[in-house]
Design a protein around this motif. Sequence first.
Motif, PDB file in Angstrom:
ATOM      1  N   ARG A   1       0.837  -1.214   0.000  1.00  0.00           N
ATOM      2  CA  ARG A   1       0.000   0.000   0.000  1.00  0.00           C
ATOM      3  C   ARG A   1       0.865   1.255   0.000  1.00  0.00           C
ATOM      4  NH1 ARG A   1      -2.588   1.258   5.313  1.00  0.00           N
ATOM      5  NH2 ARG A   1      -0.639   2.362   5.470  1.00  0.00           N
ATOM      6  N   ASN A   2       1.895   1.269   0.851  1.00  0.00           N
ATOM      7  CA  ASN A   2       2.772   2.441   0.908  1.00  0.00           C
ATOM      8  C   ASN A   2       3.503   2.667  -0.411  1.00  0.00           C
ATOM      9  OD1 ASN A   2       2.016   3.011   3.510  1.00  0.00           O
ATOM     10  ND2 ASN A   2       3.819   2.095   4.452  1.00  0.00           N
ATOM     11  N   ARG A   3       3.921   1.580  -1.048  1.00  0.00           N
ATOM     12  CA  ARG A   3       4.611   1.703  -2.336  1.00  0.00           C
ATOM     13  C   ARG A   3       3.674   2.298  -3.382  1.00  0.00           C
ATOM     14  NH1 ARG A   3       5.798  -3.097  -2.656  1.00  0.00           N
ATOM     15  NH2 ARG A   3       4.385  -3.746  -4.280  1.00  0.00           N
ATOM     16  N   ARG A   4       2.407   1.872  -3.377  1.00  0.00           N
ATOM     17  CA  ARG A   4       1.437   2.430  -4.323  1.00  0.00           C
ATOM     18  C   ARG A   4       1.183   3.917  -4.050  1.00  0.00           C
ATOM     19  NH1 ARG A   4      -1.135  -2.406  -3.305  1.00  0.00           N
ATOM     20  NH2 ARG A   4      -2.610  -1.414  -1.904  1.00  0.00           N
ATOM     21  N   ARG A   5       1.099   4.288  -2.784  1.00  0.00           N
ATOM     22  CA  ARG A   5       0.783   5.674  -2.419  1.00  0.00           C
ATOM     23  C   ARG A   5       1.977   6.611  -2.562  1.00  0.00           C
ATOM     24  NH1 ARG A   5      -2.874   5.300   3.085  1.00  0.00           N
ATOM     25  NH2 ARG A   5      -4.736   4.490   2.074  1.00  0.00           N
ATOM     26  N   ARG A   6       3.155   6.151  -2.145  1.00  0.00           N
ATOM     27  CA  ARG A   6       4.328   7.033  -2.065  1.00  0.00           C
ATOM     28  C   ARG A   6       5.404   6.744  -3.091  1.00  0.00           C
ATOM     29  NH1 ARG A   6       5.204   5.785   4.162  1.00  0.00           N
ATOM     30  NH2 ARG A   6       3.084   6.230   4.837  1.00  0.00           N
TER      31      ARG A   6
END
Length: 128
Positions: free
Chosen positions: A57-62
């Motif tokens: 999720r963090n990779r997709r967002r940031r």
Amino acid sequence: MDAALVETRLTTVLGAWAAGSVVLGGVLATRPATRGFGRQTAAWGAVDGAIAAVGARNRRRRGPTAPARLRTVLLVNAGLDVGYLLAGAALLRSDRWRGDGAAVLVQGAFLLLLDGTAARALPRTTAG
């Protein structure tokens, strides 16, 4: 190898390991002879799954994590993995906790292999 690809593979492999651990652990926890191993395996799988999901999720967002930061995180994790191996070995000495200890050893060994392999696959950066 590209750092973004390393990070993607890391969370994918961890997520797959987590799912397998939850399923296998759940089955083994229903049997008295393998209850401790199953309980630990399922619990580690649940935690690993949460870590993989948050990472993805963090990779997709940031976007991807900077390679130097990712390497640092992986090396810190590898140190923790060694601690898990030591804890698992200590638990093996107790009749009551032997199954739990064996599961902690399996999980710790897998995580050490995963973290070490990912850290080695990251591109080397040079200061200059």
